[in-house]
Design an enzyme around this catalytic site. Structure first.
Site, PDB file in Angstrom:
ATOM      1  N   GLY A  39      37.702  -1.358 -96.852  1.00 16.31           N
ATOM      2  CA  GLY A  39      37.486  -1.896 -98.206  1.00 16.31           C
ATOM      3  C   GLY A  39      37.663  -0.883 -99.322  1.00 16.31           C
ATOM      4  O   GLY A  39      37.655  -1.244-100.498  1.00 16.31           O
ATOM      5  N   GLY A 115      44.846   9.736 -91.985  1.00 14.55           N
ATOM      6  CA  GLY A 115      46.274   9.575 -91.716  1.00 14.55           C
ATOM      7  C   GLY A 115      47.065  10.641 -92.458  1.00 14.55           C
ATOM      8  O   GLY A 115      46.876  10.830 -93.658  1.00 14.55           O
ATOM      9  N   GLY A 145      44.373   5.533-102.683  1.00 17.21           N
ATOM     10  CA  GLY A 145      43.468   5.285-103.794  1.00 17.21           C
ATOM     11  C   GLY A 145      43.177   6.496-104.649  1.00 17.21           C
ATOM     12  O   GLY A 145      44.026   7.376-104.841  1.00 17.21           O
ATOM     13  N   GLY A 181      31.825   9.351-121.066  1.00 21.28           N
ATOM     14  CA  GLY A 181      32.946   8.429-120.881  1.00 21.28           C
ATOM     15  C   GLY A 181      32.569   7.006-121.248  1.00 21.28           C
ATOM     16  O   GLY A 181      31.679   6.421-120.624  1.00 21.28           O
ATOM     17  N   GLY A 183      34.482   4.293-121.011  1.00 22.08           N
ATOM     18  CA  GLY A 183      35.408   3.322-120.409  1.00 22.08           C
ATOM     19  C   GLY A 183      34.622   2.322-119.582  1.00 22.08           C
ATOM     20  O   GLY A 183      33.380   2.290-119.646  1.00 22.08           O
ATOM     21  N   GLY A 186      31.762   3.820-117.151  1.00 18.51           N
ATOM     22  CA  GLY A 186      30.632   4.383-117.891  1.00 18.51           C
ATOM     23  C   GLY A 186      29.815   3.301-118.578  1.00 18.51           C
ATOM     24  O   GLY A 186      28.574   3.328-118.552  1.00 18.51           O
ATOM     25  N   ALA A 319      41.550  -3.055-108.853  1.00 18.17           N
ATOM     26  CA  ALA A 319      41.642  -3.575-107.494  1.00 18.17           C
ATOM     27  C   ALA A 319      42.689  -4.678-107.370  1.00 18.17           C
ATOM     28  O   ALA A 319      43.476  -4.706-106.425  1.00 18.17           O
ATOM     29  CB  ALA A 319      40.282  -4.098-107.061  1.00 18.17           C
ATOM     30  N   HIS A 443      34.659 -30.599-122.001  1.00 17.81           N
ATOM     31  CA  HIS A 443      33.630 -30.354-123.014  1.00 17.81           C
ATOM     32  C   HIS A 443      32.255 -30.614-122.413  1.00 17.81           C
ATOM     33  O   HIS A 443      32.088 -31.609-121.712  1.00 17.81           O
ATOM     34  CB  HIS A 443      33.853 -31.291-124.209  1.00 17.81           C
TER      35      HIS A 443
HETATM   36  P1  FAD Z   1      40.922   2.661-102.808  1.00 18.30           P
HETATM   37  O1  FAD Z   1      40.111   1.438-102.981  1.00 18.30           O
HETATM   38  O2  FAD Z   1      40.462   3.907-103.454  1.00 18.30           O
HETATM   39  O3  FAD Z   1      41.050   2.882-101.241  1.00 18.30           O
HETATM   40  C1  FAD Z   1      41.708   3.973-100.697  1.00 18.30           C
HETATM   41  C2  FAD Z   1      41.153   4.260 -99.324  1.00 18.30           C
HETATM   42  O4  FAD Z   1      41.985   5.229 -98.720  1.00 18.30           O
HETATM   43  C3  FAD Z   1      39.758   4.851 -99.338  1.00 18.30           C
HETATM   44  O5  FAD Z   1      38.902   4.075 -98.537  1.00 18.30           O
HETATM   45  C4  FAD Z   1      39.928   6.259 -98.749  1.00 18.30           C
HETATM   46  O6  FAD Z   1      38.838   6.622 -97.926  1.00 18.30           O
HETATM   47  C5  FAD Z   1      41.171   6.084 -97.921  1.00 18.30           C
HETATM   48  N1  FAD Z   1      41.909   7.312 -97.685  1.00 18.30           N
HETATM   49  C6  FAD Z   1      42.274   8.290 -98.563  1.00 18.30           C
HETATM   50  N2  FAD Z   1      43.031   9.218 -97.943  1.00 18.30           N
HETATM   51  C7  FAD Z   1      43.150   8.812 -96.653  1.00 18.30           C
HETATM   52  C8  FAD Z   1      43.842   9.325 -95.537  1.00 18.30           C
HETATM   53  N3  FAD Z   1      44.628  10.390 -95.632  1.00 18.30           N
HETATM   54  N4  FAD Z   1      43.715   8.689 -94.363  1.00 18.30           N
HETATM   55  C9  FAD Z   1      42.967   7.563 -94.254  1.00 18.30           C
HETATM   56  N5  FAD Z   1      42.320   7.017 -95.282  1.00 18.30           N
HETATM   57  C10 FAD Z   1      42.425   7.634 -96.479  1.00 18.30           C
HETATM   58  N6  FAD Z   1      38.574  -2.404-110.226  1.00 18.30           N
HETATM   59  C11 FAD Z   1      38.639  -3.695-110.573  1.00 18.30           C
HETATM   60  O7  FAD Z   1      39.718  -4.289-110.530  1.00 18.30           O
HETATM   61  N7  FAD Z   1      37.522  -4.391-110.968  1.00 18.30           N
HETATM   62  C12 FAD Z   1      36.316  -3.802-111.044  1.00 18.30           C
HETATM   63  O8  FAD Z   1      35.328  -4.443-111.395  1.00 18.30           O
HETATM   64  C13 FAD Z   1      36.217  -2.438-110.699  1.00 18.30           C
HETATM   65  N8  FAD Z   1      35.037  -1.808-110.740  1.00 18.30           N
HETATM   66  C14 FAD Z   1      34.945  -0.511-110.355  1.00 18.30           C
HETATM   67  C15 FAD Z   1      33.713   0.107-110.408  1.00 18.30           C
HETATM   68  C16 FAD Z   1      33.581   1.429-110.013  1.00 18.30           C
HETATM   69  C17 FAD Z   1      32.226   2.083-110.071  1.00 18.30           C
HETATM   70  C18 FAD Z   1      34.729   2.130-109.532  1.00 18.30           C
HETATM   71  C19 FAD Z   1      34.605   3.553-109.067  1.00 18.30           C
HETATM   72  C20 FAD Z   1      35.969   1.529-109.486  1.00 18.30           C
HETATM   73  C21 FAD Z   1      36.087   0.201-109.909  1.00 18.30           C
HETATM   74  N9  FAD Z   1      37.324  -0.457-109.897  1.00 18.30           N
HETATM   75  C22 FAD Z   1      37.395  -1.756-110.283  1.00 18.30           C
HETATM   76  C23 FAD Z   1      38.562   0.230-109.481  1.00 18.30           C
HETATM   77  C24 FAD Z   1      38.955  -0.151-108.052  1.00 18.30           C
HETATM   78  O9  FAD Z   1      37.897   0.157-107.177  1.00 18.30           O
HETATM   79  C25 FAD Z   1      40.214   0.590-107.648  1.00 18.30           C
HETATM   80  O10 FAD Z   1      41.229   0.366-108.606  1.00 18.30           O
HETATM   81  C26 FAD Z   1      40.708   0.096-106.294  1.00 18.30           C
HETATM   82  O11 FAD Z   1      39.732   0.295-105.293  1.00 18.30           O
HETATM   83  C27 FAD Z   1      42.000   0.813-105.889  1.00 18.30           C
HETATM   84  O12 FAD Z   1      42.418   0.333-104.669  1.00 18.30           O
HETATM   85  P2  FAD Z   1      43.319   1.206-103.691  1.00 18.30           P
HETATM   86  O13 FAD Z   1      43.584   0.335-102.511  1.00 18.30           O
HETATM   87  O14 FAD Z   1      44.470   1.761-104.424  1.00 18.30           O
HETATM   88  O15 FAD Z   1      42.430   2.456-103.272  1.00 18.30           O
END
Ligand code: FAD
Length: 464
Positions: A39, A115, A145, A181, A183, A186, A319, A443
């Site tokens: 996740g 990985g 991510g 921050g 944004g 924050g 996300a 409505h």
């Molecule tokens: P990530 O979700 O960061 O997942 C990447 C995964 O890769 C991680 O689990 C990490 O452990 C894994 N990983 C990294 N390197 C390796 C490797 N070499 N081998 C194996 N695994 C690895 N976005 C929204 O759209 N709505 C929201 O309400 C929202 N709220 C947020 C609130 C907070 C507090 C935060 C911090 C973020 C929020 N976001 C929100 C942003 C959102 O979480 C991210 O944009 C989203 O998770 C990005 O998805 P991703 O799949 O690119 O990466």
């Protein structure tokens, strides 16, 4: 060595969605994740736990401060923080465990470990317990991510100087919290702790909070959060923090010179940076451009058969953006026309009121040389908003002055996060403001405010 059609490094919303979509399309899929649960940031330490706490803290604040206006007396409202946190953690566990089941259902092979690109089609998976295995895949998708950014000279210590991750885990309400921050992260986490009783000051470098939003709405949001007791120091920079005797003395360089704030917790929410250093990108020859993995319009990196999506690449760190890219990249790998419309990606700040937007702001449209017509409608003119006792806010529709096509929609108000979906669909279907006006809206609902704002584009709103 096991061979796959499609392998992903990172099981966040980008990676896991791509994995499921690829499996649906008949591919043999491997999903590699180094975190103990699936996740990614979103489900574990981002969207999901933050929204759980926002919901609980809002209910607490409403019960404590706002039920009286509905004629409900509720004295002695008490906070059980441990229980609130337990609920949040339970939700996280339910959704991350649920993903495990989804992977099984879709026959996705989940590999636990880090990985690392190992040349050509190979990926090495370094197991957390030691040792490693190798696999190969026709298509490799990088979905690692992002991680929180530290302030120069103020590294996270996880206790006093914290990131969003620890701000979701506090076991006591801080007396005073400084949030660096203004944004989304924050403002959301500052709101949680303010509602639960902390004194919160947000320090923001720029002249306004929620800088990517429409100016009118960002000012409106600041005003509403100010009424809730959050203080703001704009055009101000945290330059130092000195921890002694359990307190933090925070030095702030602002418009009026240097000042000092004292707090128990310093939450640094100045942004996130792509996770570029875990998967051997440099050695594999993956090009990085301005701190993000460089991809073309079909998410191809500089290395053949390696793609990248989500927070790693250009665009908003969201996300749903990562998910859409994940689906598109899987479809491309299956020979289908994968596509993401970057002009119609909604962005939401889940404060109270919420701020949600899609498309261009008025200023951005003008910068592009477009002539625009703007329609506004206010929550206070809507009967449902009155019933909810949520009368603050507005919907602003930006339409092209010549074609009437909707270029952007901006909502400040209760449930803006749900209301924005209609605007996204409208933009995806290239609707005009006239199309919205001609569409019947139930409505009394908040959605009528969107219709009224569309009417206001041609100065014909019915309810003001
Ligand atoms: P990530 O979700 O960061 O997942 C990447 C995964 O890769 C991680 O689990 C990490 O452990 C894994 N990983 C990294 N390197 C390796 C490797 N070499 N081998 C194996 N695994 C690895 N976005 C929204 O759209 N709505 C929201 O309400 C929202 N709220 C947020 C609130 C907070 C507090 C935060 C911090 C973020 C929020 N976001 C929100 C942003 C959102 O979480 C991210 O944009 C989203 O998770 C990005 O998805 P991703 O799949 O690119 O990466």
């Amino acid at each position: 060595m096991d061979s796959f059609d499609f392998a992903l490094i990172g099981a966040g919303p980008g990676g896991y969605v791509a994995a499921i979509r690829a499996a649906q399309l008949g591919m043999k899929v491997a999903l590699i994740e180094e975190r103990a649960t699936l996740g990614g940031t979103c489900l574990n330490v981002g969207c999901v736990p933050s929204k759980a706490l926002l919901e609980s803290s809002e209910l607490f604040q409403v019960a404590r401060d706002r039920l009286g206006e509905h004629g409900i007396g509720a004295s002695g409202v008490q906070l059980d923080l441990a229980k609130m946190m337990e609920r949040k953690s339970r939700i996280v566990t339910e959704v991350t465990d649920g993903l495990g089941l989804l992977m099984k259902k879709n026959k996705v092979t989940v590999l636990s470990g880090r990985g690392v690109l190992a040349g050509g089609k190979k990926i090495r998976v370094d197991n957390p317990q030691g040792g490693s295995t190798e696999l190969e895949a026709e298509t490799i998708v990088l979905a690692m991510g992002s991680v929180p950014v530290e302030l120069p000279g103020l590294p996270f210590d996880g206790k006093k100087i914290i990131s969003s991750t620890e701000a979701l885990e506090l076991t006591e309400v801080p007396g005073r919290m400084v949030v660096v921050g203004g944004g989304a992260i924050g403002l959301e986490l500052g709101s949680v702790w303010k509602r639960l009783g902390a004194e919160v000051t947000v320090v923001e470098l720029l002249p306004r909070i929620a800088i990517f939003s429409d100016v009118q709405l960002s000012k409106g949001l600041k005003k509403e959060l100010g009424k809730q007791g959050i203080e703001f120091l704009l055009e101000s920079k945290v330059t130092a923090a000195d921890i002694s005797g359990g307190e933090i003395k925070v030095t702030v360089d602002g418009k009026a010179g240097e000042s000092e704030l004292t707090c128990d917790t310093l939450l640094v929410a100045v942004g996130r940076k792509p996770c570029l250093d875990t998967a051997g990108l440099e050695e594999a020859g993956v090009t990085i451009d301005q701190g993000r993995v460089k991809v073309d319009h079909q998410w191809r990196t500089s290395v053949p058969n390696i793609y990248a999506i989500g927070d790693l690449i250009h665009g908003p760190m969201l996300a749903h953006k990562a998910e859409d890219e994940g689906m598109a990249v899987a479809e491309l790998a299956a020979g289908q026309p994968g596509h993401v419309n970057y002009d119609a990606i909604p962005n939401v700040i889940y404060t109270m009121p919420e701020l949600a937007q899609v498309g261009l702001t008025e200023a951005e449209a003008k910068e592009k040389g477009l002539k625009v017509k703007v329609g506004r409608s206010y929550f206070k003119a809507n009967a449902r908003a009155k019933s909810l006792a949520e009368e603050e806010g507005l919907v602003k529709v930006i339409a092209d002055a010549e074609t009437d096509r909707i270029l952007g929609v901006h909502i400040l108000g209760a449930r803006a996060s749900d209301m924005i979906a209609e605007a996204v669909v409208a933009m995806e279907f290239q609707a005009s403001s006239e199309d919205i006006v001609r569409t019947c809206h139930a409505h009394p609902t908040l959605s009528e405010i969107f219709r009224e704002a569309a009417m206001a584009v041609d100065r014909r709103s019915i309810h003001g």
